[in-house]
Design a protein around this motif. Structure first.
Motif, PDB file in Angstrom:
ATOM      1  N   ASN A 206       0.836  -1.199   0.000  1.00 25.55           N
ATOM      2  CA  ASN A 206       0.000   0.000   0.000  1.00 25.55           C
ATOM      3  C   ASN A 206       0.874   1.254   0.000  1.00 25.55           C
ATOM      4  N   THR A 207       1.210   1.712  -1.196  1.00 23.36           N
ATOM      5  CA  THR A 207       2.007   2.935  -1.335  1.00 23.36           C
ATOM      6  C   THR A 207       1.677   3.609  -2.655  1.00 23.36           C
ATOM      7  N   PRO A 208       1.666   4.934  -2.678  1.00 23.17           N
ATOM      8  CA  PRO A 208       1.492   5.633  -3.949  1.00 23.17           C
ATOM      9  C   PRO A 208       2.812   5.771  -4.709  1.00 23.17           C
ATOM     10  N   ASN A 209       3.916   5.375  -4.097  1.00 28.03           N
ATOM     11  CA  ASN A 209       5.246   5.612  -4.663  1.00 28.03           C
ATOM     12  C   ASN A 209       5.653   4.458  -5.579  1.00 28.03           C
ATOM     13  N   ILE A 210       5.042   4.431  -6.756  1.00 27.01           N
ATOM     14  CA  ILE A 210       5.321   3.359  -7.714  1.00 27.01           C
ATOM     15  C   ILE A 210       5.786   3.917  -9.066  1.00 27.01           C
ATOM     16  N   HIS A 211       6.252   5.159  -9.046  1.00 28.70           N
ATOM     17  CA  HIS A 211       6.741   5.763 -10.282  1.00 28.70           C
ATOM     18  C   HIS A 211       7.915   4.959 -10.835  1.00 28.70           C
ATOM     19  N   GLY A 212       7.803   4.535 -12.080  1.00 28.03           N
ATOM     20  CA  GLY A 212       8.873   3.781 -12.709  1.00 28.03           C
ATOM     21  C   GLY A 212       8.834   2.286 -12.462  1.00 28.03           C
ATOM     22  N   ALA A 213       7.804   1.799 -11.783  1.00 26.28           N
ATOM     23  CA  ALA A 213       7.752   0.372 -11.463  1.00 26.28           C
ATOM     24  C   ALA A 213       7.681  -0.484 -12.730  1.00 26.28           C
ATOM     25  N   GLY A 214       6.904  -0.050 -13.715  1.00 34.29           N
ATOM     26  CA  GLY A 214       6.796  -0.823 -14.954  1.00 34.29           C
ATOM     27  C   GLY A 214       8.097  -0.860 -15.731  1.00 34.29           C
ATOM     28  N   CYS A 215       8.759   0.281 -15.818  1.00 33.80           N
ATOM     29  CA  CYS A 215      10.060   0.336 -16.487  1.00 33.80           C
ATOM     30  C   CYS A 215      11.055  -0.574 -15.781  1.00 33.80           C
ATOM     31  N   THR A 216      11.051  -0.518 -14.463  1.00 29.54           N
ATOM     32  CA  THR A 216      11.980  -1.305 -13.660  1.00 29.54           C
ATOM     33  C   THR A 216      11.740  -2.800 -13.850  1.00 29.54           C
TER      34      THR A 216
END
Length: 271
Positions: A206-216
């Motif tokens: 549960n976190t909003p901090n998923i920027h770049g998760a798909g790229c990663t």
């Protein structure tokens, strides 16, 4: 090699890819397609500046003809011309271990409510790149667009989309449910090889901090393929890598927060 955009905030795009490559022990090279900037004075609005196709071609020549690669991934590709250029290079050099991450929108609150970066890009990706993919890694939004289905809300629909995408020519399709799949406490992805489905799951974080998760995620698959792993094994390592990154993600500002690319290695050695 990553063929992707530059994220000025450092969390996604080629910056995320290079961090992932480094953490997983492979040497990364970049062919930039675009530069993404964010406006701190207007709610972090994204602006995408696409680079010249000829400049991309020169970068690809530098990397592929001048050095050589063991695996590659694509990320944000700014136009049908760029998509076709990448496709032609893959064909020309008989490139293997091709990971297509079909980026269609910048990360936002609700992807299903956002316009595509350019609607014509979807058709170009479907026709020119998906048939050349060893594996493609769409999220729910991208999978629905590629498969020509409505918004995906359950595992059966994920399986249907994966089957349709493999029918387009990809050898494997990884449809990523991640945190967006409703009515479950699991982050569920579906891997399909044209014959059987494999469910790859971890507990939702549960976190909003998923920027770049798909790229990663896609970059981690690419790194493991470069080291000789099979697709299913590469996906499992990548899932663990991105899960660790999300577990230790953090906020950059009031608008965005990236995954922590050093978390996987740190967790492995118990720090």
């Amino acid at each position: 090699m990553t063929v992707a955009g530059s994220d000025s905030s450092g969390g996604a795009g080629m910056q995320a890819d290079l961090k992932t490559f480094q953490e997983l022990g492979v040497y990364g090279m970049t062919a930039l397609t675009s530069i993404v900037t964010m406006d701190p004075f207007h709610n972090w609005a994204h602006s995408v500046t696409t680079l010249e196709t000829d400049l991309l071609r020169k970068q690809l020549d530098t990397i592929v003809a001048g050095i050589g690669i063991d695996a590659m991934k694509t990320g944000m590709l700014g136009s049908p011309d760029i998509i076709r250029t990448v496709s032609a290079e893959i064909k020309k050099h008989h490139l293997k271990n091709v990971v297509i991450d079909p980026v269609m929108v910048c990360k936002g609150a609700e992807e299903e409510l956002q316009p595509e970066l350019q609607p014509e890009n979807t058709a170009a990706i479907r026709e020119s790149l998906i048939p050349k993919a060893l594996i493609t890694t769409p999220n729910l939004y991208e999978a629905a667009k590629l498969a020509g289905t409505s918004w995906i809300t359950n595992i059966d629909q994920m399986k249907e989309a994966a089957a349709r995408i493999v029918a387009l020519g990809a050898r494997y399709a990884l449809v990523k449910g991640g945190s967006r799949l409703p009515d479950t406490d699991q982050a569920i992805d579906v891997l399909y090889d044209g014959k059987s489905f494999e469910i790859i799951a971890s507990k939702k974080i549960n976190t909003p901090n998923i920027h770049g998760a798909g790229c990663t995620y896609a970059a981690a698959i690419t790194a493991e393929l470069a080291k000789g792993k099979s697709v299913p094994n590469a996906v499992k390592v990548a899932k663990a890598f991105v899960t660790a990154g999300i577990q230790e993600s953090f906020s950059l500002n009031e608008y965005t927060g990236p995954t922590d690319h050093s978390a996987y290695k740190r967790q492995l050695i118990g720090r």
